[in-house]
Scaffold this motif. Structure first.
Motif, PDB file in Angstrom:
ATOM      1  N   TYR A  22       0.858  -1.180   0.000  1.00 12.62           N
ATOM      2  CA  TYR A  22       0.000   0.000   0.000  1.00 12.62           C
ATOM      3  C   TYR A  22       0.896   1.232   0.000  1.00 12.62           C
ATOM      4  O   TYR A  22       1.570   1.516   0.993  1.00 12.62           O
ATOM      5  CB  TYR A  22      -0.921   0.006   1.228  1.00 12.62           C
ATOM      6  N   VAL A  58       0.751  -7.484  -4.757  1.00 14.63           N
ATOM      7  CA  VAL A  58      -0.677  -7.207  -4.609  1.00 14.63           C
ATOM      8  C   VAL A  58      -0.803  -5.773  -4.103  1.00 14.63           C
ATOM      9  O   VAL A  58      -0.756  -5.501  -2.906  1.00 14.63           O
ATOM     10  CB  VAL A  58      -1.343  -8.202  -3.644  1.00 14.63           C
ATOM     11  N   ASN A  60      -2.768  -2.698  -3.218  1.00 16.23           N
ATOM     12  CA  ASN A  60      -4.165  -2.440  -2.860  1.00 16.23           C
ATOM     13  C   ASN A  60      -4.352  -0.992  -2.428  1.00 16.23           C
ATOM     14  O   ASN A  60      -3.705  -0.517  -1.511  1.00 16.23           O
ATOM     15  CB  ASN A  60      -4.627  -3.414  -1.761  1.00 16.23           C
ATOM     16  N   GLU A  89      -3.554  -5.215  -9.128  1.00 22.11           N
ATOM     17  CA  GLU A  89      -4.012  -3.943  -8.578  1.00 22.11           C
ATOM     18  C   GLU A  89      -5.446  -4.083  -8.077  1.00 22.11           C
ATOM     19  O   GLU A  89      -6.353  -4.438  -8.835  1.00 22.11           O
ATOM     20  CB  GLU A  89      -3.921  -2.838  -9.630  1.00 22.11           C
ATOM     21  N   ILE A  90      -5.633  -3.816  -6.794  1.00 21.43           N
ATOM     22  CA  ILE A  90      -6.945  -3.875  -6.161  1.00 21.43           C
ATOM     23  C   ILE A  90      -7.337  -2.456  -5.771  1.00 21.43           C
ATOM     24  O   ILE A  90      -6.543  -1.738  -5.147  1.00 21.43           O
ATOM     25  CB  ILE A  90      -6.920  -4.791  -4.921  1.00 21.43           C
ATOM     26  N   GLU A  92      -9.545  -1.252  -3.615  1.00 25.95           N
ATOM     27  CA  GLU A  92      -9.775  -0.985  -2.194  1.00 25.95           C
ATOM     28  C   GLU A  92      -8.539  -1.301  -1.361  1.00 25.95           C
ATOM     29  O   GLU A  92      -7.938  -2.375  -1.492  1.00 25.95           O
ATOM     30  CB  GLU A  92     -10.949  -1.820  -1.693  1.00 25.95           C
ATOM     31  N   ASN A  97      -8.529  -7.757   2.847  1.00 24.12           N
ATOM     32  CA  ASN A  97      -9.185  -7.907   1.555  1.00 24.12           C
ATOM     33  C   ASN A  97      -8.185  -8.348   0.493  1.00 24.12           C
ATOM     34  O   ASN A  97      -8.483  -9.196  -0.357  1.00 24.12           O
ATOM     35  CB  ASN A  97      -9.844  -6.591   1.147  1.00 24.12           C
ATOM     36  N   ALA A  98      -6.971  -7.776   0.529  1.00 20.16           N
ATOM     37  CA  ALA A  98      -5.934  -8.160  -0.431  1.00 20.16           C
ATOM     38  C   ALA A  98      -5.540  -9.624  -0.237  1.00 20.16           C
ATOM     39  O   ALA A  98      -5.336 -10.359  -1.208  1.00 20.16           O
ATOM     40  CB  ALA A  98      -4.726  -7.243  -0.272  1.00 20.16           C
ATOM     41  N   THR A 101      -8.316 -11.846  -1.603  1.00 23.35           N
ATOM     42  CA  THR A 101      -8.314 -11.805  -3.068  1.00 23.35           C
ATOM     43  C   THR A 101      -7.193 -12.666  -3.628  1.00 23.35           C
ATOM     44  O   THR A 101      -7.393 -13.443  -4.570  1.00 23.35           O
ATOM     45  CB  THR A 101      -8.163 -10.357  -3.566  1.00 23.35           C
TER      46      THR A 101
END
Length: 364
Positions: A22, A58, A60, A89-90, A92, A97-98, A101
Motif C-alpha cells: 500500500y 498485490v 491495494n 491492482e486492487i 480498495e 481484503n488483499a 483476493t
C-alpha cells in the motif's frame, strides 16, 4: 533443496510469494531485489531447483507509483533469473481484503506453498525461504514457518533514546516461539485456502494464526503447526518515534479485542472449519460493516473491550520467571503501566466505533 536427492530427481514444488503493498513506492524495489536474491529464485537458472516460483505484488488502494515500479523491477530481474511474476491492482485498500483476493482468486491450484510478506521488509539470509520450505517439507505437522523479526534502525532517523523506548515499550511477540508475524510467513497453500479473513479486521495475522492452530476454532490449539525458524530472519522498519509506538500499540490492542469478538461469534456456529469460513465470506460480501456492528454491540454491553489478559500480559510473564530472570521482568513496571494506558486509549477508540481505520499507516 528439500533434502538429499542423490541418485534420483526431486519432485517439483511450486511456490507463490505475495507482496502486499500500500503506497510503498519508496520501498518496493529494494524489497523485490531482496526477495529475488533468495536461493529458491536466484539459482533456478543454473541448477535443477525443485522450486518454481511466481512473485505477485498485490497493490491495494495505491495512489503512488508502487505498481509501475514493481513492473519495472520484476521485468528486469526476471530476465536475469527464472521466475514468473504478476502485479495485481486492487482498488480498495486493506490487507485482509488483499489477502482474501490473492488466496481465493489468484493463487493457482497447482501451488504447494505460499509466502506472504509486507512490502517494506528485507530478507536477511539468502536461504531464508529455502530453510522455511525445508522445515515444511520435513515436518508434516508444521503448517506455517516464520523467520525471526529484526528491527532495521539504520533505515530510520532514530536517536539512541528513541531506540531504547521502542525496545522497552514494543510488544512481546518477537520472543514467542509460535507467533505468526505478518511481515513474513510461509506455509502450505492448502491451509491458507481454507481461511477467509473478516473484511476490515485490524490484526489479520492474529486471525490467521488462530485459524491455523485451531482449524477454525474447532480444535484445541496445536502449537506445533506454527514454528519460528531461529536460524533465519527478516528485517523491518521499526516505529521510530514514541507517537508511532503509541499508535501501533493501540492498533494491536484494538485488533486483539476485535479478533476475540470474532472468535466468540464463530463459536456460535457448527463446529466445522468450512461452515465457519463460509459464514465469514458471506458476511464480507453481504454486510461489509459487520465488524463495526459487532464492536458496537459489544460496546453497548461492556465498559471495557480490551481483554485483561492482553493488558496484563507482562504480569503473566513475571509469574512465569524465577530468580534473576524475574528481577529483569520487574524492571518492566513502566511498560506495564504503559500497557494499561494503551488499553484505555484502545478501548475509547473502539467505543467510538473507529474499527474501520483498519489500514492505518503507522509511519508517514
Amino acid at each position: 533443496m528439500f533434502g538429499s536427492t542423490k541418485g534420483k530427481r526431486q519432485i517439483v514444488r511450486e511456490l507463490a510469494v505475495a507482496i502486499f503493498a500500500y503506497n510503498e513506492a519508496s520501498e518496493i524495489e529494494a524489497t523485490i531485489s531482496s526477495l529475488v536474491s533468495q536461493t529458491v529464485i536466484a539459482t533456478n537458472k543454473e541448477s535443477t531447483s525443485t522450486t518454481l516460483t511466481t512473485i505477485y505484488v498485490v497493490a491495494n488502494g495505491c495512489t503512488d507509483e508502487t505498481s509501475a515500479l514493481s513492473r519495472i523491477s520484476l521485468s528486469r530481474l526476471a530476465s536475469e533469473h527464472s521466475f514468473d511474476w504478476q502485479v495485481i491492482e486492487i482498488e480498495e485498500a486493506g490487507k485482509a481484503n488483499a489477502w482474501n483476493t490473492f488466496v481465493h482468486q489468484i493463487l493457482p491450484e497447482s501451488t504447494s506453498y505460499a509466502a506472504m510478506m509486507d512490502a517494506d521488509v528485507r530478507l536477511f539470509e539468502n536461504d531464508m525461504i529455502e530453510k522455511c520450505l525445508h522445515a515444511l517439507n520435513t515436518d508434516q505437522e508444521l503448517q506455517v514457518a516464520t523467520p525471526k523479526l529484526v528491527k532495521r534502525f539504520d533505515s530510520v532517523n532514530s536517536s539512541a533514546l528513541n531506540q531504547l523506548m521502542v525496545r522497552a515499550f514494543s510488544g512481546t511477540a518477537d520472543s514467542v516461539e509460535h507467533t505468526l508475524a505478518g511481515a513474513f510467513y510461509c506455509g502450505r497453500a492448502d491451509v491458507f485456502r481454507k481461511i477467509v479473513i473478516p473484511k476490515h479486521v485490524v490484526v489479520e495475522d492474529g486471525f490467521v494464526r488462530a485459524m491455523v492452530l485451531t482449524s477454525g476454532l474447532t480444535e484445541q490449539e496445536n502449537l506445533e503447526r506454527i514454528a519460528r525458524q531461529k536460524a533465519v530472519s527478516v528485517t523491518h522498519i521499526p516505529y521510530s518515534t514514541f507517537s508511532d509506538i503509541i499508535r501501533y500499540q493501540v492498533r494491536q490492542a484494538k485488533g486483539t479485542a476485535i479478533n476475540l469478538l470474532i472468535f466468540t461469534e464463530l463459536d456460535k456456529l457448527p463446529s466445522s472449519f468450512k461452515v465457519r469460513m463460509n459464514e465469514v465470506r458471506r458476511r464480507n460480501s453481504e454486510s461489509p460493516s459487520w465488524l463495526s456492528d459487532l464492536v458496537a454491540e459489544a460496546a453497548a454491553c461492556d465498559r471495557t473491550l480490551i481483554p485483561k489478559g492482553y493488558t496484563f500480559r507482562r504480569v503473566s510473564m513475571l509469574k512465569e520467571k524465577t530468580g534473576y530472570a524475574r528481577l529483569k521482568v520487574v524492571l518492566l513496571l513502566p511498560a506495564i503501566i504503559f500497557d494499561i494506558w494503551i488499553a484505555a486509549l484502545a478501548n475509547r477508540s473502539l467505543r467510538a466505533d473507529l474499527v474501520d481505520s483498519h489500514w492505518d499507516r503507522i509511519r508517514r
